[in-house]
Structure formats: C-alpha cells, structure tokens
Motif scaffolding. Structure first.
Motif, PDB file in Angstrom:
ATOM      1  N   TRP A  78      70.295  89.192  64.909  1.00 46.69           N
ATOM      2  CA  TRP A  78      70.903  87.241  65.168  1.00 46.69           C
ATOM      3  C   TRP A  78      69.939  86.817  66.402  1.00 46.69           C
ATOM      4  CZ3 TRP A  78      73.037  86.244  61.017  1.00 46.69           C
ATOM      5  CH2 TRP A  78      74.238  87.532  59.920  1.00 46.69           C
ATOM      6  N   PHE A  88      82.044  90.235  68.143  1.00 46.90           N
ATOM      7  CA  PHE A  88      83.479  90.464  66.868  1.00 46.90           C
ATOM      8  C   PHE A  88      84.175  90.871  68.279  1.00 46.90           C
ATOM      9  CE2 PHE A  88      86.899  91.090  63.966  1.00 46.90           C
ATOM     10  CZ  PHE A  88      86.940  89.565  63.719  1.00 46.90           C
ATOM     11  N   SER A 101      76.647  92.257  66.112  1.00 44.39           N
ATOM     12  CA  SER A 101      78.297  91.403  65.660  1.00 44.39           C
ATOM     13  C   SER A 101      78.994  92.255  65.656  1.00 44.39           C
ATOM     14  CB  SER A 101      77.865  91.842  63.898  1.00 44.39           C
ATOM     15  OG  SER A 101      76.400  91.025  62.749  1.00 44.39           O
ATOM     16  N   THR A 123      79.353  90.525  58.841  1.00 39.60           N
ATOM     17  CA  THR A 123      78.651  91.024  58.949  1.00 39.60           C
ATOM     18  C   THR A 123      78.826  93.026  59.331  1.00 39.60           C
ATOM     19  OG1 THR A 123      77.003  89.645  59.763  1.00 39.60           O
ATOM     20  CG2 THR A 123      76.302  92.026  59.577  1.00 39.60           C
ATOM     21  N   PHE A 124      79.990  93.293  60.689  1.00 37.42           N
ATOM     22  CA  PHE A 124      80.082  94.797  61.222  1.00 37.42           C
ATOM     23  C   PHE A 124      80.745  94.878  59.662  1.00 37.42           C
ATOM     24  CE2 PHE A 124      82.129  97.798  63.723  1.00 37.42           C
ATOM     25  CZ  PHE A 124      80.654  98.026  64.041  1.00 37.42           C
ATOM     26  N   LYS A 168      78.295 102.604  54.660  1.00 32.01           N
ATOM     27  CA  LYS A 168      78.087 103.761  55.097  1.00 32.01           C
ATOM     28  C   LYS A 168      79.637 104.646  54.096  1.00 32.01           C
ATOM     29  CE  LYS A 168      79.492 102.993  59.536  1.00 32.01           C
ATOM     30  NZ  LYS A 168      79.735 103.635  61.085  1.00 32.01           N
ATOM     31  N   PHE A 188      73.424  94.283  63.124  1.00 29.67           N
ATOM     32  CA  PHE A 188      75.242  94.822  63.257  1.00 29.67           C
ATOM     33  C   PHE A 188      75.657  95.869  64.675  1.00 29.67           C
ATOM     34  CE2 PHE A 188      73.605  97.627  59.071  1.00 29.67           C
ATOM     35  CZ  PHE A 188      74.117  96.109  58.479  1.00 29.67           C
ATOM     36  N   GLN A 195      80.932  85.075  61.132  1.00 33.33           N
ATOM     37  CA  GLN A 195      80.041  85.922  60.466  1.00 33.33           C
ATOM     38  C   GLN A 195      79.615  87.291  61.105  1.00 33.33           C
ATOM     39  OE1 GLN A 195      77.262  83.153  61.168  1.00 33.33           O
ATOM     40  NE2 GLN A 195      76.846  82.268  59.280  1.00 33.33           N
ATOM     41  N   SER A 196      80.199  87.853  62.281  1.00 30.45           N
ATOM     42  CA  SER A 196      79.551  88.431  63.395  1.00 30.45           C
ATOM     43  C   SER A 196      80.616  89.805  62.292  1.00 30.45           C
ATOM     44  CB  SER A 196      80.307  88.922  64.335  1.00 30.45           C
ATOM     45  OG  SER A 196      79.071  88.001  65.441  1.00 30.45           O
ATOM     46  N   GLY A 197      82.161  89.572  62.182  1.00 27.09           N
ATOM     47  CA  GLY A 197      83.347  90.044  61.145  1.00 27.09           C
ATOM     48  C   GLY A 197      82.886  90.696  60.013  1.00 27.09           C
ATOM     49  N   VAL A 224      87.512 100.431  60.409  1.00 26.83           N
ATOM     50  CA  VAL A 224      86.894  99.703  60.997  1.00 26.83           C
ATOM     51  C   VAL A 224      87.353  98.210  60.529  1.00 26.83           C
ATOM     52  CG1 VAL A 224      84.918  97.887  61.495  1.00 26.83           C
ATOM     53  CG2 VAL A 224      85.275 100.363  62.594  1.00 26.83           C
ATOM     54  N   ALA A 226      88.472 100.176  66.850  1.00 27.17           N
ATOM     55  CA  ALA A 226      87.478 101.107  65.119  1.00 27.17           C
ATOM     56  C   ALA A 226      86.710 100.564  65.510  1.00 27.17           C
ATOM     57  CB  ALA A 226      88.389 100.119  64.625  1.00 27.17           C
ATOM     58  N   ALA A 231      75.436 108.641  58.835  1.00 27.73           N
ATOM     59  CA  ALA A 231      76.528 108.126  58.371  1.00 27.73           C
ATOM     60  C   ALA A 231      76.066 107.072  57.353  1.00 27.73           C
ATOM     61  CB  ALA A 231      77.518 107.620  59.110  1.00 27.73           C
ATOM     62  N   GLN A 232      74.921 107.239  57.601  1.00 23.38           N
ATOM     63  CA  GLN A 232      74.326 105.492  57.082  1.00 23.38           C
ATOM     64  C   GLN A 232      73.245 105.658  55.902  1.00 23.38           C
ATOM     65  OE1 GLN A 232      74.006 103.053  60.064  1.00 23.38           O
ATOM     66  NE2 GLN A 232      72.240 104.192  60.497  1.00 23.38           N
ATOM     67  N   ALA A 271      80.022  95.243  56.418  1.00 21.88           N
ATOM     68  CA  ALA A 271      79.196  95.297  55.927  1.00 21.88           C
ATOM     69  C   ALA A 271      78.318  96.099  55.782  1.00 21.88           C
ATOM     70  CB  ALA A 271      78.548  94.421  55.753  1.00 21.88           C
ATOM     71  N   TRP A 272      78.273  96.431  56.919  1.00 21.89           N
ATOM     72  CA  TRP A 272      77.506  97.553  57.475  1.00 21.89           C
ATOM     73  C   TRP A 272      78.806  98.993  57.032  1.00 21.89           C
ATOM     74  CZ3 TRP A 272      78.671 100.580  63.001  1.00 21.89           C
ATOM     75  CH2 TRP A 272      77.385 102.145  62.924  1.00 21.89           C
ATOM     76  N   ASN A 273      79.809  98.724  57.788  1.00 21.10           N
ATOM     77  CA  ASN A 273      80.522  99.602  57.447  1.00 21.10           C
ATOM     78  C   ASN A 273      81.539 100.222  55.554  1.00 21.10           C
ATOM     79  OD1 ASN A 273      82.012 101.327  60.506  1.00 21.10           O
ATOM     80  ND2 ASN A 273      81.712  99.064  60.023  1.00 21.10           N
TER      81      ASN A 273
END
Lengths: 156, 156
Positions: B93, B40, B36, A39-40, A47, B33, A35-37, A70, B73, B21-22, A42-44
């Motif tokens: 979280w 990760f 996460s 979600t992170f 962007k 984020f 879930q962390s992977g 990323v 990254a 950036a976002q 998703a942030w990228n």
C-alpha cells in the motif's frame, strides 16, 4: 449457537446504529481500516482456498483454523462503525468502491452483513473440526456472502 | 528451492508450523498483506485504548473482547510467511519500512515475534474476563511488544 446469535445481534446493532466503539476516526482512516480488514481477510481466504479447495498447498488443519479465526474475528469486529456517508468517494489506501446505495438500503445491508457474520462464524466452526470437504463447502458459502455485498454495494 | 527453504525458515521464525501455508504470493502482495494486518490491528488497539486507557469512549467489554480477538487472531495467523528478503524496499500500500536486519538477526526476530504472540494471547484472555484495569495493563505490555519490533526492524 447462543454465541452465534449474539454475534449476529452485535453485528446488526453495529451496522444499524454505528456503535461508537472508537474515538474520532477520519473518513480517510475509516476507508483505510476497511480496506485493510478486507485485504487481510483475502489473504486468509486465499490460504484456505489453496489448502481446502485447490489442493495447491497440502491441507493443514492448524493453519486453516488460524485463517478461519482471522476471518471470523474481523467479521465480528464491528466494521459497521467504519461506514459513514462521509467515506463515499474517499481514498484510503486507494479510492473506495462503496456505492451510495449502502446508505439507502439499510434492510438489505443488514441482511447481507448478518449473513456474512453467520457464514464466517460457521467457517470458524468447521475449520476447528478439520474436515477438508466441509471447510471447502463452507468457504463457498462465505464467498457467496462476500459476493452479495460486492454485487449490491461495490462499484465494479 | 531457495524460496522453499526460506519459507521454512520464516515459518519457524513466526511460530507458524514450518511449511508454506499459501500458494505463490508476490512480494508486493506480501507487503500489502502485512500492512493490512498491522493497520487493522491498529484500529482495534485504538478502540481498546480509547475504552480501557483514555476513557474517551465508555468501556464496553463485548467490544473490547472483539477487538482483542482480532489482534490475537492476526498475531497467530502465521504472518512470518509474508516476510521474504524480496520484500525489502518493496511497495505494498506504501513502501515498506522493514530493515534488512530482520533477515540477519533470526534469534532476535524469533524472540520479538514470540513475545508479540504471547502478549496478544494474554490480551485476548484478560479482555474476555473484562476487568478494565487488567485490559489497560495488558495493552501496555502488547504495545511494548510492538515497539520492540519497530525499534529493531523498522526504519523510522
């Protein structure tokens, strides 16, 4: 190309045989790491979408490339090792939505996973070159690759 | 306006390029984020530790390099944009442990953040070369960089 092919091979291998890259990890932590992977990522993805697709943030090649790095790095990190049947119904940060079909349709999983890695690598390549339209087009391909897994192996 | 100025400040702090950036991200999502990304990274640090330091898993250069790529990254992804004073006490979280000092000691934050990125990049380099002892030594340097932030800016 050679590198991309190798990455695909590693991705497939990781999924097929669950390469033991890690020491013992609990089912709860496997779900938490997954879930962390995602979600992170998703942030990228967000962007890149804001900068290359929506235009709500000015396009900045350096930031887009960093975000694509990323996504590619996470896609190539061997997350297959985090998928054990013991994780079905498990709660990491939240309850997993992974469906049992994931463990029953290995050919389909391999196909979906290999395509995801391929599209993530391609996004990294076009982001490094910096053409906004190409980045937008490749982000769309990546989104389709994400959706293919969600449609097949994730509860709604 | 206040928010825009703040974004510039954190951008500089975290070695980002100094602009947002976002698109708009809620404080809750910023914390999610961040957590996460660190979680990760922790999975990937754990893989390198198991293979290069503990020896509980056989050393596999491709896996170690892939894990180091993830860490670098993420370190270079401009996470400074996820640090807003509005996130203090916020729950992503889980409740954030970020201390108010993070927003009061900008020189220290900059120093800690720059060292973290530098050590993550160095780990990526030695992992690509594949000498186990060098990877182990550099992982130790990275761990110190992580700890410097925890000791100064994270509640116990």
């Amino acid at each position: 190309m050679k590198k991309a092919m190798f990455s695909l091979a590693v991705g497939a291998l990781a999924l097929a045989v669950g390469v033991a890259a890690q020491a013992q990890v609990t089912a709860e932590d496997m779900v938490k790491f997954r879930q962390s992977g995602y979600t992170f990522m998703a942030w990228n993805v967000g962007k890149i979408k804001a900068q290359a697709v929506d235009g709500s943030v000015p396009f900045n090649q350096e930031q887009v490339a960093a975000a694509a790095n990323v996504i590619a790095a996470i896609a190539n990190s061997g997350m297959g090792a985090l998928y054990s049947p013991a994780t079905l119904g498990e709660t990491g940060w939240k309850e997993t939505r992974l469906l049992p079909e994931f463990f029953e349709e290995q050919d389909k999983v391999r196909e979906v996973a290999m395509n995801f890695v391929q599209q993530a690598n391609a996004l990294q390549e076009v982001a490094a070159m910096g053409d906004q339209a190409e980045v937008a087009a490749q982000l769309d391909e990546l989104s389709k690759a994400c959706k293919a897994c969600h449609d097949n192996f994730r509860a709604e």
